[in-house]
Design an enzyme around this catalytic site. Sequence first.
Site, PDB file in Angstrom:
ATOM      1  N   ALA C 246     -16.855 -36.455  13.720  1.00  0.00           N
ATOM      2  CA  ALA C 246     -16.475 -35.388  12.795  1.00  0.00           C
ATOM      3  C   ALA C 246     -15.898 -34.183  13.547  1.00  0.00           C
ATOM      4  CB  ALA C 246     -17.678 -34.990  11.958  1.00  0.00           C
ATOM      5  N   HIS C 247     -15.498 -33.193  12.781  1.00  0.00           N
ATOM      6  CA  HIS C 247     -14.865 -31.982  13.311  1.00  0.00           C
ATOM      7  C   HIS C 247     -15.793 -31.222  14.259  1.00  0.00           C
ATOM      8  CE1 HIS C 247     -17.247 -29.391  10.596  1.00  0.00           C
ATOM      9  NE2 HIS C 247     -17.217 -30.459   9.830  1.00  0.00           N
TER      10      HIS C 247
END
Lengths: 338, 338, 338
Positions: C246-247
């Site tokens: 994820a980010h």
Amino acid sequence: MSINSAFYQILEGVTAGDLAGAIGAAELHGPAKTVIADITAFETATPSALIYQSNPDAAKTLTVKPVIVITNDACLPMIDGGNSALIVPSPRIGFAQALSHLILPPPMEFDSTGISPLANIASGAHINPSATIMAQANVGAGTVVEAGAVLHRGVTIGENCYIGSNSVISHCMIGNAVTIDAGCVIGAAGFGFEMTKDGAVKLPHLGLVIIDDFVSIGSGCAIDRGSLGNTVIGAHVMMDNLCHIAHNVTIGQRSIVAGQCGISGSVTVGAGVSMGGQVGIAPHVTIGDGAVLTARSGVTKDVAAGEQVAGFPAVPKRQFWRDQAAIRRLGAAKTSKP
Amino acid sequence: MSINSAFYQILEGVTAGDLAGAIGAAELHGPAKTVIADITAFETATPSALIYQSNPDAAKTLTVKPVIVITNDACLPMIDGGNSALIVPSPRIGFAQALSHLILPPPMEFDSTGISPLANIASGAHINPSATIMAQANVGAGTVVEAGAVLHRGVTIGENCYIGSNSVISHCMIGNAVTIDAGCVIGAAGFGFEMTKDGAVKLPHLGLVIIDDFVSIGSGCAIDRGSLGNTVIGAHVMMDNLCHIAHNVTIGQRSIVAGQCGISGSVTVGAGVSMGGQVGIAPHVTIGDGAVLTARSGVTKDVAAGEQVAGFPAVPKRQFWRDQAAIRRLGAAKTSKP
Amino acid sequence: MSINSAFYQILEGVTAGDLAGAIGAAELHGPAKTVIADITAFETATPSALIYQSNPDAAKTLTVKPVIVITNDACLPMIDGGNSALIVPSPRIGFAQALSHLILPPPMEFDSTGISPLANIASGAHINPSATIMAQANVGAGTVVEAGAVLHRGVTIGENCYIGSNSVISHCMIGNAVTIDAGCVIGAAGFGFEMTKDGAVKLPHLGLVIIDDFVSIGSGCAIDRGSLGNTVIGAHVMMDNLCHIAHNVTIGQRSIVAGQCGISGSVTVGAGVSMGGQVGIAPHVTIGDGAVLTARSGVTKDVAAGEQVAGFPAVPKRQFWRDQAAIRRLGAAKTSKP
């Protein structure tokens, strides 16, 4: 299990002595002039093959000769003098280096888009013009290759297959009436490397993916090719979306693999096995014929034929539910204490 | 729920008698001349539709007529004589065979690359020239279709949508302001088959994926179309990467689906539901509005509206943590025994 | 951490006062004329940057000025009068609205297929002609870009890299000798939004993915870019198939990530960490150097350097197996009761 020359070319005429120099072996015992003709797993060695071994107990079992074996001091006494033994600190890393030296890089044939004039497309195959089919790829009659699909050099697709849009197929031989849904990656190198203090040394993967007739693979699956030897998917296997099948896995015929399952390297799954969604299987485990792996099972050891397991670590299904009931009672009891 | 003729064409004029012959039905009871006009689920049957049923208790509930029903001896007494009953050993397999006979293969239109002249592209849509858009596909104004994306025959994409690079969209109707990130596969056939001793018989999937306005789908997701009826993603649903959504799932509006969730076939998820990462939901389960499925929940039965669950098998969250505490105490106690 | 202007352009000359109007701020305190020159995370603010904050305790820690801060009534007393404070009900939503106003849409450059004449391709790079390479993308010598791969605007790929077929790379800077297998999506926007009663408000993602030298990424992985700041994959990281990163995740060098792992937003993984397959890590967790996360661990809190954990919720490995043994005994005891 030999190297398949449609996919991998071995540099010709390399001797044990040449290779000892190329990988910086500390010592070479036995004949220096034996020419390397093939590369195999230790267990499937044939005369003139290159193999490796770091375990003396395994080294004892070697009966074929002459072979060229990358090995260590501990194994050396076990190895027949008719074989060429190259001594290195880490045989697995030495083998990786040897493969980098011996295997010719695939030809770059990026001068054409679309269907290579060197591909073999049967009449009666349906190829979307935005697909890419590289040289020496083979596509059988009645097979559909959808938009954006990529068939790499040398792959064989049988008759009446369906290759979904944007799927990528390499290092792979596919039978008849096989469906590969969109967005799959079949035949990439497996996850094999040695992590050293200087970083990772990746092990070249020289095997294939073999997919038998009537198999169906869902969208977005990743099936890696074998390192030495093949990854094999048996006839009539049904696989759902987003499954991960590692290198050298074998799945027996008519087995069912539901969505998001992950099968680690060198796992053997029997015939008629049923896996629920999100199952994981640890490396080298064997699952017997007709076993049932309940959804979300995390299987860490062998499962007998016909056995049903559940949970992580997976245990017999009856035991899993018995344990769950016991936990519920225990939790409730502790809470209700005065 | 009828067959959508933009995606599936039924062979015209086939009667109950014709079909009995085509699938080798042992017997045909009732009218032989009824023409098959549609194909539906049993529960949504309409006059002249083809349906199937193997359960006598369900067969009792049939009130529509005339229908053509593929069924078995056990159900026959429950079926009104005004209907055509085709008797086969396995109604589900018979139905699969009937669909293979009745549904025309989609036209092969692989004679052009890029955007088909028969696609309907609104002015003000932005199409990367390496995308593939097939005949009868519709793309609304302001929509961006990135490089390598493939829009199959007949799909509809609304206005101001974003279709990421190399995503594959088929059998799908998408509203406005929807984002599909790169590498998704939307609209492939679901995982439906009967495994017989001769191998798998796949069930044709004749439904669609319906995606409402303002939905966002992450990278690498796979959303299968319905078998009969549709897979439905409600407005403002936010879905993260690598999720697997099986056939005939419904997800209510404003629900949140974190990364790598897997939702099995025919699950109904309410509105405003929140799922953490790597959640799995078993087939046919219903999740009530506003429920919270903690990350890694494995949900095996219905969850009430507003309920919070955790673990596998998923239990109320409070109970999960209470059980975890009890296990910790138990493990510690056993260890400290003299 | 500033906005990288190769990927994102900020509308020039916008003042605090302009922005207050654009997002409908209820009040503006402090200077109205400060021009917004950058956009950063609160923790990395620089003079003239736009930031946001909703927590008064955090707001207290702000020392840089002048900044433009989107905030609320509770934070206002903590903010130095030399800064411009825009008061809104939800600072995070206000910030999302501000970004939509400030960040110029990327130019649409869909007028050519294949390799843009504005891309920078080193001589000695091997580009399959069916790949798409957009303007301002950079590809180093010796790098192979396979069929159907898409390199979006501005990405940089170093030397001797391999970008597999149909992989999609955007908002990304990649070092040397990196392998990205087929079907990956690198650099898509992360899963960030605020769900309101009117639906989701998505947070623009203005960061990048940074991949260091000698990294290997398996097939079908999805690695999201940072929201503000970057997602960073350290040198020699080995990642298997179908992983979800994820980010704003950071993974330290020489860490190993097996198949189907999911790492949530803002997780920090140290160097030399080893993760088995199907591991999940909750948001914002830190994993120390050399930790071992057993396959299928669900990690909900920090793991110390060198620690080995297992299970869900993950506990020290020794404790996990002790607890499993206790559960087995308990289940067996309850069953054998008279």
